[in-house]
Scaffold this active site. Structure first.
Site, short mmCIF file in Angstrom:
data_model
loop_
_atom_site.label_atom_id
_atom_site.label_comp_id
_atom_site.label_asym_id
_atom_site.label_seq_id
_atom_site.Cartn_x
_atom_site.Cartn_y
_atom_site.Cartn_z
N TYR A 257 0.82 -1.22 0.00
CA TYR A 257 0.00 0.00 0.00
C TYR A 257 0.85 1.27 0.00
CZ TYR A 257 0.01 -0.33 5.27
OH TYR A 257 0.31 -0.43 6.60
N GLU A 258 0.17 2.40 -0.18
CA GLU A 258 0.82 3.71 -0.36
C GLU A 258 1.77 3.72 -1.56
OE1 GLU A 258 -0.48 5.99 1.08
OE2 GLU A 258 -1.49 4.92 2.69
N GLY A 259 1.40 3.00 -2.60
CA GLY A 259 2.24 2.87 -3.78
C GLY A 259 3.14 1.66 -3.63
#
Length: 594
Positions: free
Chosen positions: A441-443
């Site tokens: 997550y978060e890229g």
């Protein structure tokens, strides 16, 4: 139940001895009156109490209970709400917040360590906290003063939480194709319609309200990412006088059933004509949201450090106590039926890999936090510009390398315990499950690597890397002591390798765009190992100048640094060969051959 104790001795050493934080804080007018050594120490001590005494006891029970969704409402695990309220009452959600709206105004160099403590103790509960802090940062950075006054005080106080609503079922990393719509209303608000998925803390029972930051498109928006705007959409409408009004039609359709972080609510949110406020200017929402995303990316990297530290503590204690077989060099504990696991070379290898990489990450996270503080508080424009360049360069490295190495460390920690590492009560298997999401997550870490190589290296001809190389070489030139020679020569060679590979990637990408993606992950790792070497060298300089070098802490630092340089830094030469093999083999198979 696995216990957690924050590595306070290491944190104090980095802040006070390695980075001389007090001098820096006192040199910046905005911080001079906000923080001193007594305040910093109180924050660290209290942070340790919160992590070890309040959050850690809820970690395994929170994992086993998970969150419960029923008719659009989410119930968090037993004890989470009370713990959250205790943290909120202490003002911890405003630790780096703007004092004008009730924040504490502390430097990032302190908050990175508090966040590590939170993650080391309880990943799921930590996520509710850091998402709120990130949302506050975006609002403070880009909203007008009226919106700041309306939302920030209650978010800093912990009365209201925050969330970040980007992802849609068809739009993950490619946010330019989102479909959530924003229609202007006659009263200056907007009607938000659409569905977001994977929303951490999108619905829960911890606070009276949740302030959602939502990406959506206006009717006349340009196509792609240039047409995205950012909106504040409260779960419960906030009246002009600050009181709570009616439900704002933000409906939680379901929660995800996940591999880990089970006490964290990962929600599907349906915005059914929900009212919201435009943040800043129209069509600049993605740029605004990146303020929050970059904060969260560093934070998620720190999740990797926190989990690795927790895993190391369990593994090291187990290896000292568990008796298995005899040492290869002869009996060490004649009064016992076997020697501790710690006598075996492979066990020591695993523990030292964990120790060297985790402590290296902590040094680097402090260094990145210093760049963030310098960019924010320094009065020197040249110094400020350099710090901003470094933040741009190092944010994807911190997110991806910290979390990659964090998972590796947790797997090693689990392996040290053998069969017991696979059993829930020891805590290691949960750490492996919890930390795994940090790479996604978060890229995703692949996207972080593309960002690093494509945008931060190739796009500017390696300018940011060159600035970092200059700093590292200046450091080497300043160190002429005989004690440092062991470390400086391999550091020089590592820097030369980074320069060589950087030039190669820039050159090859001119004729073949695939070279960027082919090299990106290995390049990010190579950069990470070189950066850690620089960090460890900075530590060695400090330790070798200590008058009480026989101190066990300093002695361990020297030995761990030596292990890093001899056993881990050489990995860059294998990465160099992988990168310079090019992209040809990646595209040699036809699609149907996969």
């Amino acid at each position: 139940m696995a216990e957690y104790n924050a590595p306070l001795t290491d944190i104090r050493f980095l802040l006070n001895d390695v980075f001389n934080c007090q001098t820096k804080w006192q040199s910046w007018p905005a911080l001079k009156e906000q923080v001193d050594s007594d305040i910093a120490e109180a924050i660290l001590e209290e942070g340790n109490k919160i992590a070890g005494g309040l959050l850690a006891p809820l970690n395994q029970s929170g994992d086993s209970q998970g969150v419960v969704w029923q008719e659009g409402k989410v119930k968090t695990p037993q004890g989470f709400k009370e713990a959250y309220q205790t943290i909120a009452e202490g003002g911890w959600l405003g630790i780096t917040g703007n004092p004008e709206f009730g924040g504490m105004g502390m430097p990032k160099m302190l908050s990175v360590h508090f966040e590590e403590m939170l993650y080391g103790a309880n990943n799921s509960l930590a996520l509710y906290l850091v998402l709120t802090v990130g949302a506050c940062l975006a609002v403070d950075s880009h909203a007008d003063n009226k919106l700041k006054q309306q939302f920030l005080p209650k978010m800093y106080s912990g009365e209201w939480a925050g969330s970040m609503c980007l992802t849609e079922a068809h739009a993950g990393s490619d946010l330019g194709i989102i479909r959530t719509k924003a229609e202007p209303n006659s009263d200056g608000t907007y009607s938000i319609t659409g569905t977001k998925i994977f929303i951490t803390g999108g619905e829960h029972d911890l606070t009276d309200n949740i302030i959602h930051l939502v990406l959506a498109k206006l009717p006349d928006a340009p196509a792609g990412s240039r047409g995205i705007s950012l909106f504040i959409v409260p779960k419960i409408w906030v009246n002009e006088d600050g009181s709570l009004g009616e439900f704002n039609q933000v409906n939680c359709g379901s929660v995800e059933h996940k591999m880990g972080i089970k006490g964290s609510a990962t929600c599907v949110l349906n915005f059914d004509g929900s009212r919201g406020f435009l943040v800043g200017e129209a069509n600049k929402g993605l740029m605004y949201m990146f303020t929050m995303m970059n904060y969260e990316r560093l934070s998620i990297g720190i999740q990797g450090i926190g989990c690795a530290e927790a895993s190391y503590q369990i593994a090291a204690n187990y290896a000292k106590d568990r008796l298995q077989a005899r040492s290869p060099t002869g009996v060490k504990c004649a009064d016992k039926y076997a020697d501790p696991l710690l006598v075996h070379p492979d066990v020591r290898r695993m523990l030292l890999n964990m120790k060297a990489l985790t402590e290296g990450a902590r040094i680097f996270s402090t260094y990145v936090a210093l760049q963030l503080d310098t960019a924010k508080y320094s009065q020197d424009k040249t110094e400020q510009k350099k710090a901003k360049d470094f933040v741009a360069l190092m944010t994807p490295v911190a997110k991806a390398f910290f979390s990659d190495m964090g998972l590796d460390a947790c797997v090693l920690g689990q392996q040290v315990l053998g069969g017991h590492g696979y059993i829930s009560e020891w805590g290691q298997e949960q750490l492996v499950r919890d930390v795994r999401i940090a790479q996604i997550y978060e890229g995703t870490n692949g996207i972080q690597a593309l960002d690093l190589v494509g945008r931060k290296v190739v796009a500017n001809g390696g300018q940011y890397v060159a600035e970092f190389v200059v700093e590292m070489r200046e450091f080497i030139e300043q160190q002429q002591s005989e004690a440092m020679h062991t470390y400086l020569k391999p550091l020089q060679n590592a820097i030369a390798t980074l320069e060589k590979v950087t030039a190669w990637v820039i050159d090859k990408s001119k004729n073949n765009p695939n070279e960027v993606g082919a090299a990106s992950v290995e390049y990010l790792h190579l950069f990470g190992y070189v950066a850690y070497a620089y960090m460890w060298a900075k530590v060695v300089v400090v330790v070798t100048h200590k008058s009480d070098k026989d101190n066990a802490f300093y002695d361990a630092k020297l030995k761990t640094a030596r292990y890093y340089f001899n056993k881990l830094l050489p990995r860059i030469y294998g990465l160099e060969q992988c990168i310079m093999a090019g992209s040809e083999d990646l595209f040699s198979l036809d699609d149907e051959q996969f």
